[in-house]
Structure formats: structure tokens, C-alpha cells
Design a protein around this motif. Sequence first.
Motif, PDB file in Angstrom:
ATOM      1  N   ARG A  65       0.820  -1.215   0.000  1.00  0.00           N
ATOM      2  CA  ARG A  65       0.000   0.000   0.000  1.00  0.00           C
ATOM      3  C   ARG A  65       0.851   1.262   0.000  1.00  0.00           C
ATOM      4  N   ALA A 120       3.703   1.628  -1.284  1.00  0.00           N
ATOM      5  CA  ALA A 120       4.252   1.832  -2.635  1.00  0.00           C
ATOM      6  C   ALA A 120       3.212   2.491  -3.524  1.00  0.00           C
ATOM      7  N   THR A 150       2.883   6.094  -2.508  1.00  0.00           N
ATOM      8  CA  THR A 150       4.089   6.808  -2.964  1.00  0.00           C
ATOM      9  C   THR A 150       4.006   7.108  -4.446  1.00  0.00           C
ATOM     10  N   HIS A 151       3.648   6.074  -5.200  1.00  0.00           N
ATOM     11  CA  HIS A 151       3.588   6.229  -6.656  1.00  0.00           C
ATOM     12  C   HIS A 151       2.552   7.275  -7.054  1.00  0.00           C
ATOM     13  N   ARG A 189       4.383  10.334  -8.602  1.00  0.00           N
ATOM     14  CA  ARG A 189       4.442  10.189 -10.065  1.00  0.00           C
ATOM     15  C   ARG A 189       3.157  10.603 -10.777  1.00  0.00           C
ATOM     16  N   ASP A 226       4.901  10.378 -16.829  1.00  0.00           N
ATOM     17  CA  ASP A 226       5.822   9.962 -17.895  1.00  0.00           C
ATOM     18  C   ASP A 226       5.239   8.814 -18.719  1.00  0.00           C
ATOM     19  N   GLY A 227       4.001   8.438 -18.418  1.00  0.00           N
ATOM     20  CA  GLY A 227       3.348   7.376 -19.187  1.00  0.00           C
ATOM     21  C   GLY A 227       3.646   5.980 -18.688  1.00  0.00           C
ATOM     22  N   VAL A 228       4.502   5.878 -17.699  1.00  0.00           N
ATOM     23  CA  VAL A 228       4.863   4.559 -17.176  1.00  0.00           C
ATOM     24  C   VAL A 228       3.854   4.155 -16.098  1.00  0.00           C
ATOM     25  N   GLU A 229       3.453   2.894 -16.171  1.00  0.00           N
ATOM     26  CA  GLU A 229       2.441   2.429 -15.237  1.00  0.00           C
ATOM     27  C   GLU A 229       3.092   1.885 -13.969  1.00  0.00           C
ATOM     28  N   GLY A 230       2.574   2.317 -12.836  1.00  0.00           N
ATOM     29  CA  GLY A 230       3.092   1.833 -11.558  1.00  0.00           C
ATOM     30  C   GLY A 230       1.987   1.228 -10.721  1.00  0.00           C
ATOM     31  N   VAL A 231       2.238   1.084  -9.450  1.00  0.00           N
ATOM     32  CA  VAL A 231       1.317   0.372  -8.566  1.00  0.00           C
ATOM     33  C   VAL A 231       0.072   1.220  -8.294  1.00  0.00           C
ATOM     34  N   ASP A 234      -5.602  -1.197  -9.774  1.00  0.00           N
ATOM     35  CA  ASP A 234      -5.718  -2.411 -10.595  1.00  0.00           C
ATOM     36  C   ASP A 234      -4.786  -3.493 -10.067  1.00  0.00           C
ATOM     37  N   ASP A 235      -3.611  -3.088  -9.645  1.00  0.00           N
ATOM     38  CA  ASP A 235      -2.654  -4.069  -9.115  1.00  0.00           C
ATOM     39  C   ASP A 235      -3.135  -4.618  -7.774  1.00  0.00           C
ATOM     40  N   TRP A 236      -3.775  -3.745  -7.021  1.00  0.00           N
ATOM     41  CA  TRP A 236      -4.344  -4.192  -5.749  1.00  0.00           C
ATOM     42  C   TRP A 236      -5.406  -5.268  -6.021  1.00  0.00           C
ATOM     43  N   LEU A 275       8.436   0.265  -6.920  1.00  0.00           N
ATOM     44  CA  LEU A 275       7.176   0.884  -7.334  1.00  0.00           C
ATOM     45  C   LEU A 275       6.543   0.210  -8.535  1.00  0.00           C
ATOM     46  N   ARG A 300       3.898  -4.059 -17.003  1.00  0.00           N
ATOM     47  CA  ARG A 300       2.945  -3.356 -17.862  1.00  0.00           C
ATOM     48  C   ARG A 300       2.095  -4.430 -18.552  1.00  0.00           C
TER      49      ARG A 300
END
Lengths: 415, 500
Positions: free
Chosen positions: A44, A46, A49-50, A54, A326-331, A334-336, B495, B499
Amino acid sequence: MRAKTTGLRQAGAWIAVWGALCVSAAGCGAKAGGTEPVDDGFDRAAMLTHIGERVVRPEVSAFAQRAGALATAASAWCAAAQGGGTPDASARLQAQQAAQSAWKAAMVRWQRLEVLRIGPAAMNDGELRDKIYSWPVVSACAVDQAVALRHADPASVDVAKALPNRRGLDALEALLFRADTAHACSPVAAPKGWDQLDEDSRWQARACYAAAAAADLQASGDTLSDAWKVGGGDYAAVLKGAGGSGNPWSSQREALNALSDTLFYLDAEVKGMKLGQPAGKVANSCGTADAPCAKELESPWAKHGKVNVVENLRAFEALLFGIGSDGVEGVSFDDWLVKVGAQALADKLRADTAALRKAVDAIPGALGTAIEDEAGRAKVTEAWAAGKEVSATLKSQFLTTLSLDLPDAAAADND
Amino acid sequence: MPQPTRPADERGPHTLSRWAERAARPVDGASLAAFRVLFGLLLLGSTLRFAASGWVARFWVDPDFHFRYWGFAWVPVPSEAGLHGLLAVQALCALLLALGAWTRAAALGFALSFLWTELIDVTTYLNHYYLVTLLTLLLAALPSARVASVDAWRARRRRGTEPVRGEGEVPAWTLWLLRAQFGLVWTFAGVAKLEPDWWRHAWPLTTWLHARSEFGWGLFDLPETAYAFAWGGLLYDLTIAAWLSWRRTRPAAFALVVGFHVTVGLLFQIGIFPFLMVVGATLFFDPAWPRQLARRLRGRAPERLRPREPAAATTRPHALPRGVALACGLWLAVQVAVPLRSHLYPGSVIWQEEGMRWSWRVMLREKHGDVSFRVRQGDTGAEVEVSPRRYLDGRQEREMSGQADLVWQLAQHIGRDFTARGWRDVQVRATARVSLNGRPPQLLIDPTVDLLRVDDGLGPKGWLRPAPTSAPPRLGRRPVTRAAATTTGDVPASLAIARR
């Protein structure tokens, strides 16, 4: 009697054992609820934070920059409208167009932050947010009244202390994008002295009020940016440390619930107010059914309603799927969902959101134009229906699976 | 080997007589007094907490619309000052109850003022609020102030030092009745857990425990933990009254009660419920337990709590008044019948919610729904959608979403609202997509039915859609696959995830 006292002693011993277990469990909980990640399969901290570092912070920073550019452009418009005593209509129009572009650039970023409304912008019942953008509390008449007052006596109106509907992006839209200088009030509420002003004076009054409003917006944007900036308020660190001692979020769960609350902007504002009401699919102020209601359009003068929705969706996806600036997917959520075994639900949300975005993209031209003809309104209706699909999933299975709550629904006892 | 035969007076109608005689037999009133004091203090704390939390405004003043109980729509909603006045009455009555001053009037005063506030809005219903109402009504009838009370002190002052036969004693049936009340709560809560979602799929505990992952040493995300809690809770509820009733198991059972309810109270926000059940469990101990405890703690018991001499043997049996027997019988019959009424309705109780309230189905389902109303002008066919948020706050919307009778109530209100706005021949239909225990959302109500043309009432609602037949999803921690652990781009490993 001895048997009875023995019974009491036994009960006491049992309670002591249970008590020790409970207290130790709670103690471990208290420690785990701090800044240390919880070893439960989903990080959580993370995610917080993300999202903070971000997703939200870059948007806040970008908005502040664009608010600054808008202030510069609005100031130039004011100068052009004054023209050193000899106004030049062409220079004024050019400066106005530049300010309009700056407004649109700022609005694009703000519409993302409308969704990502957590922390400083949401505090005190959204006080800072309302200073920046008070929609749906919008009044062109109130703006015109303030413009006339300020023109007659500049000291009489301090934009920084004005009501939300006399400042911010909504007021600036009313100032920048109306083609003529007629006021928007009923005859009884007509701005004092406005009708007696000549055309140049009206433009000058409007442009210079816009300059003051844009400077105020810039100040609000800087306040928000400072609240998120590393070395300033560093609100991303506050989110990251949710549940720690002294942190305003008493637990990570509370912070995550607040983040999930922001997702519901899609339900009430995007689906209901921005698409459903103008298309006449949702009860609106026109009081009609299945008929367009232009009164309900957002950003009607700038014809920016559709862009607003697109940017809202962009932020919604950024939050739901953790897509950074920046277009990058992080946590993220959906990941949860995947971590708790609800992959199918995560996939459904992704597919439904993509369908919604596609439906919004398919709306021809500006929203205000689209609702006026049958084919266009059908497209708006399709987008509204696609929004219903996403919000139904959000309000039901999503909340149940992650044991989250609807906005404004928590903090009461259960059983 | 020939079995010994029971004496003739322990069989048939004589057995009943013996039970009646035992019920009327006087016992020490100390445990009933302890219950009264602890319960009163609990109510006082609860009332003060309610006021301090700002719930008066949030639950009763701020909402523009209130959901009413069937048959009780006439109950007036007091002003904000009136509501605070009611809470003040409750606090005062709770304090008087704890002190044992004008005890029965205080209990009745609390019950009525509490009931009034509870009847304002169905969405504030909680099982333990219902239990509080029942217990205060019982205390309004029972002689709970014969020990350690202002009433007893005043009575002693009135009559001087002359001892009175039976002073400080209460008939055994008073304790039996309260024990039965708590026993029914536990037992029906246990019976309700025989619901397959609970014991077969460990729902909704699965998601609730997951949400409390910061507790439990990381075990709360394991499906096995949810099953352990589900089965443990089921066995606990079904049997705890029996363990408390048996002298040999009582100490361990009481410790279990404390442990169970404290644990549940730590994990979930359930107000005074855990404390209420712990206080109730003390009723199962020997009626003199407060005196024994006081003696152990202080070396000697204070005057009021000195061990009592056993009631003098008398050749004349104690008689249970017929009225008392009838009243107790009637009370218990109602307490059994009300939870069982759910079986008169077809379909799933946790889906349709018919017979759900007042049946001790405690924390049995997690429901979230998306409800929207479609208002149609019959003569033109024009239709608009209305969001419940137009009339409700988030808490009310959440509660309404899973309860069809509340959806019906709001539909009636919307119908009246649109009629007042000049709409003609108004029809209101609801699209209620509800997720029960994590399942994909399904329609709860037939969306083609005009809710203004159907009645709500005590009978089965023909306009409800059947419960989902699929099993709830299986949630819980899964092993992290190598693919899922892959990092991407410039995102720090801590983090990033894959993808997709």
C-alpha cells in the motif's frame, strides 16, 4: 464458596491469555500501520508513494506553470486593451487570443487535478480548489458585476478576497471567451454603470479584471504547488507516510479510501453532470427530458467541455491504473485488485474505461454542438451509457472487493 | 441393567411446576445489579460518543430525506435542538439507570427516547441498537435496583434499620429472561452464519480481513484465516450460550466471550456491540458473583455486597405469578418468532433483505450497489435518470443500494417530487445493480416495474429479482509470479509492476 472463587480465578486467567493475544495483535498492527510496508501481498505504501510522486505532483507542478503563463498572457491582454490611452482593437484581439490559448493549456491540466483531488486542494471543504475552479458554481453575471465595480473603483474589488464564482478558471473563461461585451445579468441585476461605458472601456475593464483574476489564480496554483513540492509541503511524503505517527492520515486504509473517493468524480461529475445533464438523459435544471440542456454545459464559452471530459478520463485512468506523468504504469488500484485475486474485475475496469474513452472520442466536435443534433446527442448518450458501466462496477464490486467505501459514507458504526 | 426411573414429580405437568417454582425462587440480586450498572454506563458512554461524533447532524439533521420504518412514517423528526434534547434525556436516563435511581422510569425513558431517534431513519439501523432497545424495555420491567442502587438506599432510609425478608433478592426468572435474550442473539447470529456464503466461501470476512491487513501479522490476506474466522465465529455463536450456562465451562467460555468480542471490536467499527455482549455474558455467572469478586479484590465486601445468607428454607414453594409467566412466555415467543419470520419469504434473505432486520444477521453480507432511478412522463414517454445523490448523502446511498424497500421509498419520494414539478402521470423505475459479497453486480429489482404502482409492505415483494447463483469470488494472497515481478522502464523496482 471455594469452587465459585476458583471459577472467577479461572475466568481471570483465560481473560489474561486472550488479552495478551489481542494486545499483541493490536500492537503489531500499530507498528505495521506506520511507514513500514505491510507484508500482506500488496504494498500500500508503494501505491501511495507512486500516486503522490508520479501521478499527482507532476500534474500540480504543470498546472502551476500554466497558471503562471496565463497570468502573463492576461496581463498582456490588459495592457493591450489599455493601449497607452489609444486602444488598438487588433492588438487587443491578438492578446486576447493568446490569453485564451493560455487558459486552455491551464484548463487541460486543471481538469486532471479536478479528478486527482486529494490533499491540499480538497482540504477545508475544497477551499483552495474553489478558488481555482468553482464549477458548477459559475455566474457570468457575478463576474460582470465585479468587473464593473472594479472598473469604477479599482480599490473596491480585491479579487483575492472575492467569492469563488468571481475568480478562478471559470471566471476567466467568462472574461476571455465571450465574443461581445454585453453583460450576462437580468435587467434588474445589471452591473452598475456598464451600459454607459463605451466598447473600448468595457474591453479594458474586462481584460484588466482578467489580469487580476489570473494573478490570483497563479497565486493559488503556487500555493498548491508549494504544498506538494519537495522541500515545501511535500504532500507526496504525507501520503507515503499515511498511518505513521503525526500523519494526518490515521491509516493507509484511510488514505487509500480517500484516493478511491476521487475515482467517483467519474460517476457524479463526468457521467452525470458533464454528459448526462446536457444530453437530457439525467434530470437537469432545464426540467426537460430527452432534450438538450445547454445550461448544464461546462466551459460553454470556450467550447471546452469535451476536452475537459477527456482530461478527466486521463486522470481517472492515471489513478486507477497508476499511469505516471511519464506514461509509465506503476502500482495502483488495478494491481491491488490483481493481488487479491480479482484479475477479472481489474480487466473489466480496464476494458470498460477504454470503451468510455472511445465513446467520448467519438462525440463529434464540441459538446455544446453535439447535443444540439440527434446524431451528436446519440453519441453523447453512448458516452454517458459507457460511463454508467464503469461507475456501476466502481460502486459495487470494486468497493466490495477492496472493502472500500463510497465517498462521504464512512465513519459510522456497523454490525 | 434396569434404568433408574425419574420420580413422578419430575415428569409431566409436575416438571413444569418444578420449573415454575425454580423460576420464582429468590436469588441474589447482585449480578442483575452489576449488569444494570455496567449497561447503564455503557449507554451513557455511547450516548456521549454519539453526540461528540457529530452524528446528530450527520444522521438526522443534514439529510434532506429520511427512510422510514414501515408503519412508522408518522414519527416526527425533531429539530436539531430537539434531537440534542433527546440525547440529553438518553444520557440522563443512562446515568440514572447506572445509579439505580428511579430505575424503571429511567430505563423506560431511555428506551422510548432511543426508540424515537431510531425510528427517524432506517439507514441508522444496527442490530445492537435493537438489542439496546429490548434490554432497556426489559429493565423497565425487571427489579434490577434491589442491590447497589439509590432506589434501594432510599427504601432502606424510609423503613429504617428493620430488615425486610427478601431484601436484595430477585426472582430467578429475571436472570433467566435476560440470559435467554442474550442466548437468542448469539444463537440466531449463529444460525444466520449457516448461510453458504459465510461457511463455504468465508464471505464477507475475506474482504473485511483483507482490509485490516495491518493487523494479524500478515495472516489476514490468507484465505485460510478467513475460513478460520468464519468457522470459529459460527461455532462460537451457535454454542457460546450453552458453554456459559454450564458451570464447568463458564470461566473459559467467559474468557472466550471477552477475547472474541474484543478481537472483533478491534478489527471492525461496531460501536458498543462487543462491550454489550461481554456485559451480557456476566449474567450467566452465579448471581452472587459481584460479592465474590468484591471480597477477592478488597479482602472483605462492603456492607451492600456482603455475602447473603441463603434464603430461609420454607415449606411453601415459591409461586410464579401467572401474569409474569405469560408475559415472559409472550416476550420470548416474539423474540423467537421475529427472527424466524425471514423463512416465510421466498429467496435469499441476504439478497432480498426480507426479514433481515431484527433477526440478528450480524455482519453477514457486504453489499454495494449502483442505483439510478428513471423517471418517465407517462403521457409523453420522455424519461430522465435521477441519481440518488440528489436526495441522499453517501451513507444513506450506501445503505439504500442493497435494500429494496429503501429503493422503493426513495422512488415514492422522487415520484412526489417530479409530480410537484409539474410532471404528469409520473412513473419511476429503478436500475439497481448490486454486488453481493464480491460477486459481479446483478439487478436487485425488476427494472421494468414502475415502483409507484407497486406496494411495499410485509408480504413478499414480487418485483425483486432472484439472488445470484454464482459463488462469491475467491480472494486472498496469491504467490507472486515471475512475470508480475518484472520491472519496467525507469520506475524503481519497489514501485513498478509489469505493464500489461
